[in-house]
Write a protein that holds these residues in place. Structure first.
Motif, PDB file in Angstrom:
ATOM      1  N   LYS A  68       4.310 -27.059 -14.166  1.00 44.16           N
ATOM      2  CA  LYS A  68       3.273 -26.257 -14.811  1.00 44.16           C
ATOM      3  C   LYS A  68       2.958 -25.064 -13.930  1.00 44.16           C
ATOM      4  O   LYS A  68       2.771 -25.202 -12.722  1.00 44.16           O
ATOM      5  CB  LYS A  68       2.004 -27.079 -15.038  1.00 44.16           C
ATOM      6  CG  LYS A  68       2.184 -28.153 -16.077  1.00 44.16           C
ATOM      7  CD  LYS A  68       0.896 -28.889 -16.314  1.00 44.16           C
ATOM      8  CE  LYS A  68       1.068 -29.955 -17.378  1.00 44.16           C
ATOM      9  NZ  LYS A  68      -0.162 -30.704 -17.586  1.00 44.16           N
ATOM     10  N   ALA A  69       2.923 -23.918 -14.545  1.00 46.10           N
ATOM     11  CA  ALA A  69       2.596 -22.711 -13.793  1.00 46.10           C
ATOM     12  C   ALA A  69       1.136 -22.752 -13.369  1.00 46.10           C
ATOM     13  O   ALA A  69       0.267 -23.159 -14.131  1.00 46.10           O
ATOM     14  CB  ALA A  69       2.844 -21.472 -14.651  1.00 46.10           C
ATOM     15  N   ALA A  70       0.893 -22.338 -12.156  1.00 47.94           N
ATOM     16  CA  ALA A  70      -0.482 -22.322 -11.656  1.00 47.94           C
ATOM     17  C   ALA A  70      -1.288 -21.316 -12.456  1.00 47.94           C
ATOM     18  O   ALA A  70      -0.815 -20.226 -12.778  1.00 47.94           O
ATOM     19  CB  ALA A  70      -0.504 -21.956 -10.181  1.00 47.94           C
ATOM     20  N   LYS A  71      -2.498 -21.715 -12.793  1.00 49.65           N
ATOM     21  CA  LYS A  71      -3.346 -20.823 -13.570  1.00 49.65           C
ATOM     22  C   LYS A  71      -3.697 -19.601 -12.745  1.00 49.65           C
ATOM     23  O   LYS A  71      -4.090 -19.701 -11.588  1.00 49.65           O
ATOM     24  CB  LYS A  71      -4.643 -21.532 -13.990  1.00 49.65           C
ATOM     25  CG  LYS A  71      -4.412 -22.610 -15.021  1.00 49.65           C
ATOM     26  CD  LYS A  71      -5.732 -23.212 -15.452  1.00 49.65           C
ATOM     27  CE  LYS A  71      -5.533 -24.298 -16.494  1.00 49.65           C
ATOM     28  NZ  LYS A  71      -6.807 -24.901 -16.878  1.00 49.65           N
ATOM     29  N   LYS A  72      -3.503 -18.460 -13.351  1.00 50.32           N
ATOM     30  CA  LYS A  72      -3.850 -17.223 -12.663  1.00 50.32           C
ATOM     31  C   LYS A  72      -5.356 -17.051 -12.699  1.00 50.32           C
ATOM     32  O   LYS A  72      -5.984 -17.215 -13.733  1.00 50.32           O
ATOM     33  CB  LYS A  72      -3.183 -16.022 -13.334  1.00 50.32           C
ATOM     34  CG  LYS A  72      -1.677 -16.035 -13.185  1.00 50.32           C
ATOM     35  CD  LYS A  72      -1.065 -14.823 -13.832  1.00 50.32           C
ATOM     36  CE  LYS A  72       0.431 -14.821 -13.696  1.00 50.32           C
ATOM     37  NZ  LYS A  72       1.037 -13.683 -14.376  1.00 50.32           N
ATOM     38  N   LYS A  73      -5.890 -16.720 -11.548  1.00 50.74           N
ATOM     39  CA  LYS A  73      -7.326 -16.507 -11.492  1.00 50.74           C
ATOM     40  C   LYS A  73      -7.632 -15.170 -12.145  1.00 50.74           C
ATOM     41  O   LYS A  73      -7.082 -14.141 -11.754  1.00 50.74           O
ATOM     42  CB  LYS A  73      -7.824 -16.507 -10.046  1.00 50.74           C
ATOM     43  CG  LYS A  73      -7.766 -17.865  -9.410  1.00 50.74           C
ATOM     44  CD  LYS A  73      -8.384 -17.827  -8.047  1.00 50.74           C
ATOM     45  CE  LYS A  73      -8.384 -19.203  -7.413  1.00 50.74           C
ATOM     46  NZ  LYS A  73      -8.965 -19.173  -6.077  1.00 50.74           N
ATOM     47  N   SER A  74      -8.474 -15.218 -13.132  1.00 50.47           N
ATOM     48  CA  SER A  74      -8.845 -13.976 -13.792  1.00 50.47           C
ATOM     49  C   SER A  74      -9.853 -13.236 -12.926  1.00 50.47           C
ATOM     50  O   SER A  74     -10.654 -13.846 -12.230  1.00 50.47           O
ATOM     51  CB  SER A  74      -9.443 -14.258 -15.176  1.00 50.47           C
ATOM     52  OG  SER A  74     -10.579 -15.073 -15.044  1.00 50.47           O
TER      53      SER A  74
END
Length: 159
Positions: A68-74
């Motif tokens: 799973k791709a790490a969630k990009k911090k918005s």
């Protein structure tokens, strides 16, 4: 003397119970060993082989699990109140410019001016020494802390 005899009897009794327990454990181990070595019927072995063959086939056909791709911090959304363009006073306009600017841009431009003219105090970097343009903004003070500066600058902004 009778107390010593009683103590000897108790220790002898403890040793006997300990021997009995170890003997029971040995018997239990032998039983489990016999169960393990007992031969299984031929039919069961074939099904076991089939199952392992199926598992091996599944493993080879199975695609590797996707990571799973790490969630990009918005990025943080700025408060709209800070982004609202405000008109600087004539004293502040001498440093920042006369166009309406958001508070964030005003503080950036003031800091650029301070660094460009080397107005930070050399001993205590939190203090800012006012020059001719900044003195009216700082309320006539010659030195102001950086935290006090933002408060004084906000007085020169009109919405």
């Amino acid at each position: 003397m009778p107390a010593k005899k009683k103590a000897k009897k108790k220790t002898a009794a403890k040793k006997k119970t300990a021997k009995k327990k170890t003997a029971k454990k040995k018997v239990a181990k032998k039983k489990t060993a016999k169960k393990k070595t007992a031969k299984k019927p031929a039919a069961k072995k074939k099904t076991a082989k089939k199952k392992t063959a199926k598992k091996a086939a599944k493993k080879t056909t199975r695609k590797p699990a996707k990571k799973k791709a790490a969630k990009k911090k918005s990025k943080r959304k700025p408060n709209p109140a800070f982004m609202k363009p405000l008109q600087p006073s004539p004293q502040l306009a001498a440093v920042v410019g006369s166009k309406p600017l958001p508070r964030t841009e005003v503080t950036k431009k003031i800091w650029n001016y301070i660094k460009k003219n080397n107005l930070q105090d050399s001993k205590n970097r939190r203090n800012i020494n006012a020059d001719e343009k900044l003195k009216p903004i700082f309320g006539g003070k010659t030195q102001v802390s950086m935290f006090e500066m933002t408060k004084l600058v906000n007085k020169h902004l009109k919405g």
